[in-house]
Design an enzyme around this catalytic site. Sequence first.
Site, PDB file in Angstrom:
ATOM      1  N   ASP A 281      -3.175   0.875   9.980  1.00 22.01           N
ATOM      2  CA  ASP A 281      -2.482   0.509   8.372  1.00 22.01           C
ATOM      3  C   ASP A 281      -1.298   0.224   7.899  1.00 22.01           C
ATOM      4  O   ASP A 281      -0.442   1.846   8.960  1.00 22.01           O
ATOM      5  CB  ASP A 281      -3.093   2.044   7.696  1.00 22.01           C
ATOM      6  CG  ASP A 281      -3.515   2.137   6.675  1.00 22.01           C
ATOM      7  OD1 ASP A 281      -4.157   2.736   5.956  1.00 22.01           O
ATOM      8  OD2 ASP A 281      -2.583   1.557   5.765  1.00 22.01           O
TER       9      ASP A 281
ATOM     10  N   TYR B  72       2.385  -2.456  -0.208  1.00 22.62           N
ATOM     11  CA  TYR B  72       3.175  -2.892  -1.146  1.00 22.62           C
ATOM     12  C   TYR B  72       4.642  -2.780  -1.802  1.00 22.62           C
ATOM     13  O   TYR B  72       5.611  -3.383  -1.291  1.00 22.62           O
ATOM     14  CB  TYR B  72       2.390  -2.915  -2.614  1.00 22.62           C
ATOM     15  CG  TYR B  72       1.406  -3.325  -3.006  1.00 22.62           C
ATOM     16  CD1 TYR B  72       0.453  -3.475  -1.979  1.00 22.62           C
ATOM     17  CD2 TYR B  72       0.503  -3.196  -4.371  1.00 22.62           C
ATOM     18  CE1 TYR B  72      -0.814  -4.194  -1.866  1.00 22.62           C
ATOM     19  CE2 TYR B  72      -0.810  -3.754  -4.667  1.00 22.62           C
ATOM     20  CZ  TYR B  72      -1.054  -4.204  -3.579  1.00 22.62           C
ATOM     21  OH  TYR B  72      -2.724  -4.556  -3.455  1.00 22.62           O
TER      22      TYR B  72
ATOM     23  N   ARG C 216       7.620   9.663  -2.148  1.00 23.10           N
ATOM     24  CA  ARG C 216       6.423  10.579  -1.618  1.00 23.10           C
ATOM     25  C   ARG C 216       7.628  12.502  -2.010  1.00 23.10           C
ATOM     26  O   ARG C 216       6.849  12.826  -2.299  1.00 23.10           O
ATOM     27  CB  ARG C 216       5.914  10.121  -0.954  1.00 23.10           C
ATOM     28  CG  ARG C 216       5.177   8.897  -1.148  1.00 23.10           C
ATOM     29  CD  ARG C 216       4.112   8.730  -0.489  1.00 23.10           C
ATOM     30  NE  ARG C 216       3.959   7.213  -0.528  1.00 23.10           N
ATOM     31  CZ  ARG C 216       3.089   6.814   0.460  1.00 23.10           C
ATOM     32  NH1 ARG C 216       2.127   6.932   1.250  1.00 23.10           N
ATOM     33  NH2 ARG C 216       2.282   5.308   0.166  1.00 23.10           N
TER      34      ARG C 216
ATOM     35  N   ASP D   3      -4.214  -4.273   3.767  1.00 26.74           N
ATOM     36  CA  ASP D   3      -3.352  -3.602   4.573  1.00 26.74           C
ATOM     37  C   ASP D   3      -4.257  -2.663   5.929  1.00 26.74           C
ATOM     38  O   ASP D   3      -3.514  -2.197   6.290  1.00 26.74           O
ATOM     39  CB  ASP D   3      -2.159  -2.526   3.629  1.00 26.74           C
ATOM     40  CG  ASP D   3      -2.519  -0.634   3.707  1.00 26.74           C
ATOM     41  OD1 ASP D   3      -4.240  -0.714   3.999  1.00 26.74           O
ATOM     42  OD2 ASP D   3      -2.032  -0.133   4.089  1.00 26.74           O
ATOM     43  N   GLU D   4      -4.738  -2.785   6.114  1.00 24.76           N
ATOM     44  CA  GLU D   4      -6.146  -2.264   6.885  1.00 24.76           C
ATOM     45  C   GLU D   4      -6.316  -3.463   8.710  1.00 24.76           C
ATOM     46  O   GLU D   4      -6.794  -4.448   8.037  1.00 24.76           O
ATOM     47  CB  GLU D   4      -6.583  -1.152   6.611  1.00 24.76           C
ATOM     48  CG  GLU D   4      -6.210  -0.017   5.704  1.00 24.76           C
ATOM     49  CD  GLU D   4      -7.060   1.188   5.470  1.00 24.76           C
ATOM     50  OE1 GLU D   4      -8.425   1.272   5.858  1.00 24.76           O
ATOM     51  OE2 GLU D   4      -6.797   1.599   4.403  1.00 24.76           O
TER      52      GLU D   4
END
Length: 551
Positions: A18, A23, A55, A110-111
């Site tokens: 992942d 993005y 984050r 994305d995985e």
Amino acid sequence: MNPTACNDEHQRIIIHIDLDCFYAQVEILKNPELKNIPMGIQQKNIVVTSNYKAREFGIRKCMLLNEAMQLCPHLVLVNGEDLSDYRSISYKVTSLLQKYSEYVERLGLDENFIDATKLVEEKLKNINKEQIQSIGNIFGSTENLCQCGCEIKVKVGTLIAAEMRKLIYEQLGLTSCAGIAHNKLLSKIICSKHKPNQQTFIYPDSALELMLSLSSVESVPGVGRVTSEILKQVNVKSIEELQNVEISKLNKLFDPEKAKFLKNLSYGVDNTLVKRSGKPLSIGLEDSCKLISAEKEVKEKLTELLKRLMLLVDKDGRIPKTIKLTVRTFDKMTKTSRRQTKQSNINSQFFTSSGPLIKLHNLEKILLILMNLFRKLVTIHRPFHITLLGLSFTKFIERMDIRHSIASFIKNDIEVQSITSIENLNYDDSSPESAAQSPSSCRESSDPESEPTPKRTKLNIFKRNLMEYDTCDSPSKLRVQDLQLSSEKHDNNLNIKCPPNADKSVFEELPLEVQQELWFEFKRTRMDSTAFGNRQKKLKSNSLLNYFVKQ
Ligand code: DCP
Ligand code: MG
Ligand code: MG
């Protein structure tokens, strides 16, 4: 058949990869200055993701813009509504992984799951088992491990996962996380245990511990919101409750296969195979909008969407055979929305030129088709309110297979229609489009399934016949059939005939404009070769007939 189909054992090694803040990473690649400042990706009023700097301020995925700005007033926002760069990089990642194994399954943008069983077996042949050191974080204990040989396989799996992540970083500049386990379920869950830019592995013995560490059934990959709502009917909310519920109860709620699947998941058992992902089955865009109530505005919106979509299709490289229009209408009386879809064949010839596909005349022809579809979905002489418009191309053929595109007309599973006449076949398909990765209104559909192979039978006969003609001595020696077409839809004034030696039954099934072109091409080459006495004279390089005769 997947070589590593297994029962309930731990013989496989599955790696789940992942990408970190996907993005955001793509935007950082485009503008490296964004790397060290808190940055979020905005779609409408939502911050869909953010870099890890942001984050730190408490920004979470899919947070409302206002909330995010309160937490981090200096958050830099990048608009992420156009998914084309994310999509193209996503496919580059999958392509890199496909260098390792043909068993690579895409999940979202994305995985990827990779069945690394064979790779592990190969590596084990050339490595001193005693010296193998696993790479990454471990979940669970290493005491009393299973003796079936799975431990060493998982360890080697961690080496391969690290190699893969290194390659993705070196080639594309993207960091990622990986989970290594003996099945897809565990590899996906474990992948997110340590982030970013890390990997985590689990031995089969710790599967139960991992499952019980999940907060609810909803956090199990493969258990969606609908399923968890149904499970609530029998008071199943936690993993433990799912383990303990009687299968007979589940059988009343689900079909037996699904009931067993759910039970298995609760114990960390997942025998599903890594499927091979090809290119997407459909490429689409949709955009929600403020109420649109005039046909002119619909056309403007569709023009904009179509231009964007044509760029995506151009990047993809394949040629679509069908276009699909999605419309969501809002009923002001009942205050309800209705989503409908209609589709139509499109002429592959619109896409045969290389380079950017936006040729104005082609665009206009496709728009005519779309407006025709629109009028079939919406009664335009009554007031209407549109809140979403979507377009997607489907039924792709490879560009190199364009010669076979006529076969697609011949063997199409929906009726062959003339495109220029705009009398296209439409049928209802009210199922919502599969859309990838976007919570907001601009979504891009990408269906990660492999493509069908081109169909050839009748085409080959047709092609062979034309080739025979092309190499025969002179047109005068031909067994000229010159058959008059009988079908009602043909314009007899044009006096189109089936070229000699071509299969009449196939020819008659082709759309009128294809027939015309073939016939005129045939006449032109006959005139040329008669005039110049050159029986090998080459066909015009971009001619349709050429698709049949050139190899
Ligand atoms: N995405 C989205 N809507 C969501 C979740 C994700 O549009 N509800 C988009 C933005 C993400 C991308 O999909 O960048 C991948 O989703 P992930 O859940 O893997 O999130 P990220 O890759 O951004 O972050 P992480 O580092 O946690 O994987
Ligand atoms: Mg991610
Ligand atoms: Mg993801």
